[in-house]
Design a protein around this motif. Structure first.
Motif, PDB file in Angstrom:
ATOM      1  N   UNK A 283      24.661  19.822  39.785  1.00  0.00           N
ATOM      2  CA  UNK A 283      25.542  20.957  39.463  1.00  0.00           C
ATOM      3  C   UNK A 283      26.915  20.449  39.026  1.00  0.00           C
ATOM      4  N   UNK A 284      27.469  19.495  39.768  1.00  0.00           N
ATOM      5  CA  UNK A 284      28.779  18.959  39.411  1.00  0.00           C
ATOM      6  C   UNK A 284      28.732  18.239  38.063  1.00  0.00           C
ATOM      7  N   UNK A 285      27.646  17.557  37.782  1.00  0.00           N
ATOM      8  CA  UNK A 285      27.546  16.757  36.565  1.00  0.00           C
ATOM      9  C   UNK A 285      27.166  17.576  35.341  1.00  0.00           C
ATOM     10  N   UNK A 286      26.199  18.489  35.505  1.00  0.00           N
ATOM     11  CA  UNK A 286      25.601  19.149  34.338  1.00  0.00           C
ATOM     12  C   UNK A 286      25.542  20.669  34.417  1.00  0.00           C
ATOM     13  N   UNK A 287      26.014  21.254  35.513  1.00  0.00           N
ATOM     14  CA  UNK A 287      25.914  22.698  35.672  1.00  0.00           C
ATOM     15  C   UNK A 287      24.521  23.161  36.032  1.00  0.00           C
ATOM     16  N   UNK A 288      23.649  22.231  36.467  1.00  0.00           N
ATOM     17  CA  UNK A 288      22.286  22.574  36.874  1.00  0.00           C
ATOM     18  C   UNK A 288      22.291  22.921  38.361  1.00  0.00           C
ATOM     19  N   UNK A 289      21.931  24.140  38.680  1.00  0.00           N
ATOM     20  CA  UNK A 289      21.794  24.548  40.077  1.00  0.00           C
ATOM     21  C   UNK A 289      20.343  24.287  40.482  1.00  0.00           C
ATOM     22  N   UNK A 290      20.063  23.211  41.206  1.00  0.00           N
ATOM     23  CA  UNK A 290      18.668  22.837  41.461  1.00  0.00           C
ATOM     24  C   UNK A 290      17.876  23.875  42.231  1.00  0.00           C
ATOM     25  N   UNK A 291      18.538  24.593  43.141  1.00  0.00           N
ATOM     26  CA  UNK A 291      17.832  25.599  43.949  1.00  0.00           C
ATOM     27  C   UNK A 291      17.401  26.776  43.075  1.00  0.00           C
ATOM     28  N   UNK A 292      18.309  27.216  42.222  1.00  0.00           N
ATOM     29  CA  UNK A 292      18.007  28.339  41.333  1.00  0.00           C
ATOM     30  C   UNK A 292      16.958  27.948  40.293  1.00  0.00           C
ATOM     31  N   UNK A 293      17.085  26.736  39.749  1.00  0.00           N
ATOM     32  CA  UNK A 293      16.123  26.285  38.742  1.00  0.00           C
ATOM     33  C   UNK A 293      14.716  26.255  39.323  1.00  0.00           C
ATOM     34  N   UNK A 294      14.574  25.774  40.554  1.00  0.00           N
ATOM     35  CA  UNK A 294      13.255  25.717  41.173  1.00  0.00           C
ATOM     36  C   UNK A 294      12.714  27.112  41.440  1.00  0.00           C
ATOM     37  N   UNK A 295      13.525  27.967  42.042  1.00  0.00           N
ATOM     38  CA  UNK A 295      13.054  29.303  42.404  1.00  0.00           C
ATOM     39  C   UNK A 295      12.700  30.155  41.182  1.00  0.00           C
ATOM     40  N   UNK A 296      13.440  29.949  40.098  1.00  0.00           N
ATOM     41  CA  UNK A 296      13.221  30.781  38.909  1.00  0.00           C
ATOM     42  C   UNK A 296      12.419  30.065  37.826  1.00  0.00           C
ATOM     43  N   UNK A 297      11.956  28.855  38.105  1.00  0.00           N
ATOM     44  CA  UNK A 297      11.128  28.133  37.138  1.00  0.00           C
ATOM     45  C   UNK A 297      11.856  27.757  35.872  1.00  0.00           C
ATOM     46  N   UNK A 298      13.136  27.394  35.990  1.00  0.00           N
ATOM     47  CA  UNK A 298      13.953  27.069  34.826  1.00  0.00           C
ATOM     48  C   UNK A 298      13.866  25.587  34.482  1.00  0.00           C
ATOM     49  N   UNK A 299      14.073  25.274  33.201  1.00  0.00           N
ATOM     50  CA  UNK A 299      14.048  23.895  32.712  1.00  0.00           C
ATOM     51  C   UNK A 299      15.384  23.560  32.064  1.00  0.00           C
ATOM     52  N   UNK A 300      15.986  22.430  32.389  1.00  0.00           N
ATOM     53  CA  UNK A 300      17.275  22.072  31.778  1.00  0.00           C
ATOM     54  C   UNK A 300      17.172  21.916  30.262  1.00  0.00           C
ATOM     55  N   UNK A 301      18.218  22.335  29.571  1.00  0.00           N
ATOM     56  CA  UNK A 301      18.328  22.097  28.128  1.00  0.00           C
ATOM     57  C   UNK A 301      19.016  20.745  27.951  1.00  0.00           C
ATOM     58  N   UNK A 302      18.215  19.694  27.999  1.00  0.00           N
ATOM     59  CA  UNK A 302      18.793  18.357  28.018  1.00  0.00           C
ATOM     60  C   UNK A 302      19.550  18.018  26.744  1.00  0.00           C
ATOM     61  N   UNK A 303      19.097  18.498  25.593  1.00  0.00           N
ATOM     62  CA  UNK A 303      19.810  18.201  24.345  1.00  0.00           C
ATOM     63  C   UNK A 303      21.244  18.724  24.399  1.00  0.00           C
ATOM     64  N   UNK A 304      21.407  19.932  24.904  1.00  0.00           N
ATOM     65  CA  UNK A 304      22.741  20.515  25.043  1.00  0.00           C
ATOM     66  C   UNK A 304      23.558  19.753  26.084  1.00  0.00           C
ATOM     67  N   UNK A 305      22.919  19.395  27.193  1.00  0.00           N
ATOM     68  CA  UNK A 305      23.603  18.649  28.253  1.00  0.00           C
ATOM     69  C   UNK A 305      24.048  17.285  27.756  1.00  0.00           C
ATOM     70  N   UNK A 306      23.192  16.602  26.997  1.00  0.00           N
ATOM     71  CA  UNK A 306      23.554  15.284  26.480  1.00  0.00           C
ATOM     72  C   UNK A 306      24.789  15.359  25.596  1.00  0.00           C
ATOM     73  N   UNK A 307      24.866  16.380  24.773  1.00  0.00           N
ATOM     74  CA  UNK A 307      25.986  16.513  23.843  1.00  0.00           C
ATOM     75  C   UNK A 307      27.296  16.784  24.577  1.00  0.00           C
ATOM     76  N   UNK A 308      27.245  17.586  25.634  1.00  0.00           N
ATOM     77  CA  UNK A 308      28.470  18.006  26.317  1.00  0.00           C
ATOM     78  C   UNK A 308      28.959  17.010  27.372  1.00  0.00           C
ATOM     79  N   UNK A 309      28.105  16.091  27.787  1.00  0.00           N
ATOM     80  CA  UNK A 309      28.459  15.237  28.920  1.00  0.00           C
ATOM     81  C   UNK A 309      28.274  13.745  28.634  1.00  0.00           C
ATOM     82  N   UNK A 310      28.356  13.351  27.373  1.00  0.00           N
ATOM     83  CA  UNK A 310      27.981  11.994  27.002  1.00  0.00           C
ATOM     84  C   UNK A 310      28.973  10.911  27.412  1.00  0.00           C
TER      85      UNK A 310
END
Length: 389
Positions: A283-310
């Motif tokens: 969450x601190x690094x990429x804005x990914x809330x692991x608990x919410x992603x698991x419960x709601x079946x979400x997948x990170x948008x890694x391409x967007x994350x790579x661009x914003x946090x390189x």
């Protein structure tokens, strides 16, 4: 569905439970953690009934302290068996042994450790509890004398360790000896979705102070790490998931990988992501809330994350208390000084050093071209932040 247990429930997890209006088992830990949050807890029988009505739904616990309760109450599925498969390191080695046919491992009862001839072992090797957590009771063996030293240390540690964690988290009657796995060490937070597909939420690089260091003092995550290892780790998880029949299942897996792309699994921790809610690093690094992603079946948008946090690296650093320190003599911690060590601290978590040999967890950000501050921390004497009587 969530089961909260000690040792730690983070603010991110508490806020997420409230936001999701999650079904949280009512127990002592949950009552204490959620007392200031507008969430109604679910009594034990209702929680069991909710699970029986749909045993395929996602279940998450922040701590393996919940395993005993799951074993005794969530019996309408094979969840307990899947947890046990991963908690028992020997059982997991059996599951994947054909993937690593030349890998040496041997289980030994605690009372028989003295009878082992170290000349028969593939030194260097590692000895650890067959069911374990948080590097407790883990020792690197790099010589014949190192074996004898490790066995002596285990005997001294074992009674102390028993006072900190429940028996289901650490079962100290059986140990496993494994050959060392070469390469860099990583920790991966991932879950298997309802179709059984693995979804990686974060990859953490484990930094060490030396070749015989087995501590958990520093983990880092960066887009460079994830870009390099994501697909390789996803392939490995896919194979493990097929063999174990995993669906709607979270885990924290430790892996070593070398420059040739060879992978070796160190261990798998079921039912949770990184312990002590350290998974919040995503969450601190990429804005990914692991608990919410698991419960709601979400997948990170890694391409967007790579661009914003390189250009950044985020780290989790532990304020450890050396085993040589008498914690009963500590009267306080200079948290202000500890916090100021880091140029860009993100969150400081104060830990009860009277109960655990840790006084803090720190989440911090670094420029990827300037890691000297973090590397220095690996070798720092953290007792300078302790205030003694």
């Amino acid at each position: 569905m969530f089961i909260l247990e000690k040792p730690y429930v983070s603010d991110l997890l508490k806020n997420t439970l409230t936001e999701l209006k999650a079904k949280v088992l009512e127990n002592e830990t949950a009552r204490a953690a959620m007392q200031d949050y507008p969430l109604s807890l679910v009594n034990e029988q209702d929680f069991i009934n909710f699970y029986k009505a749909n045993p395929d739904q996602p279940v998450y616990s922040n701590s393996e302290n919940a395993i005993n309760w799951i074993d005794n109450n969530l019996t309408s599925s094979d969840l307990s068996q899947k947890i046990r498969l991963f908690k028992d390191k020997a059982a997991f080695r059996d599951l994947v042994k054909d993937l690593y046919p030349d890998f040496f491992y041997k289980t030994v009862p605690f009372e028989e450790l003295d009878s082992i001839n170290p000349k028969d072992l593939p030194i260097p090797c590692v000895i650890k509890p067959s069911v374990g957590f948080f590097s407790l009771g883990v020792h690197m063996v790099e010589s014949i004398q190192g074996w004898h030293d490790a066995v002596s240390a285990i005997k001294e540690e074992i009674e102390h360790i028993k006072t900190m964690y429940p028996a289901k988290v650490l079962e100290l009657d059986m140990f496993i000896i494994e050959q060392c796995i070469e390469g860099e060490e990583f920790a991966v937070d991932a879950y298997f979705d309802k179709e059984g597909k693995p979804v990686i939420l974060d990859i953490l690089g484990h930094l060490f102070a030396s070749s015989d260091d087995v501590s958990d003092r520093v983990y880092i995550t960066s887009t460079d790490i994830i870009q390099k290892w994501h697909d390789k780790f996803e392939g490995l998880l896919t194979e493990i998931g097929k063999r174990a029949g995993l669906k709607n299942f979270p885990l924290h897996i430790e892996i070593r990988g070398d420059e040739k792309g060879n992978l070796g699994v160190i261990e798998v921790n079921p039912m949770r992501f990184a312990g002590w809610c350290v998974t919040d690093l995503a969450y601190f690094a990429y804005g990914i809330n692991p608990y919410k992603y698991f419960m709601e079946g979400l997948t990170p948008d890694w391409d967007d994350i790579f661009e914003k946090n390189k250009d950044k690296v985020c780290a989790m650093a532990i304020g450890e208390i050396d085993s040589s320190v008498d914690r009963s003599k500590i009267k306080g911690v200079n948290y202000e000084s500890f916090n100021s060590y880091f140029t860009k601290p993100l969150e400081l978590r104060k830990i009860d050093y009277k109960e655990f040999p840790i006084f803090a967890f720190m989440f911090a950000e670094f420029e990827k071209d300037n890691m000297a501050e973090l590397k220095k921390f690996l070798h720092a004497d953290l007792s300078e932040y302790l205030i003694f009587e």
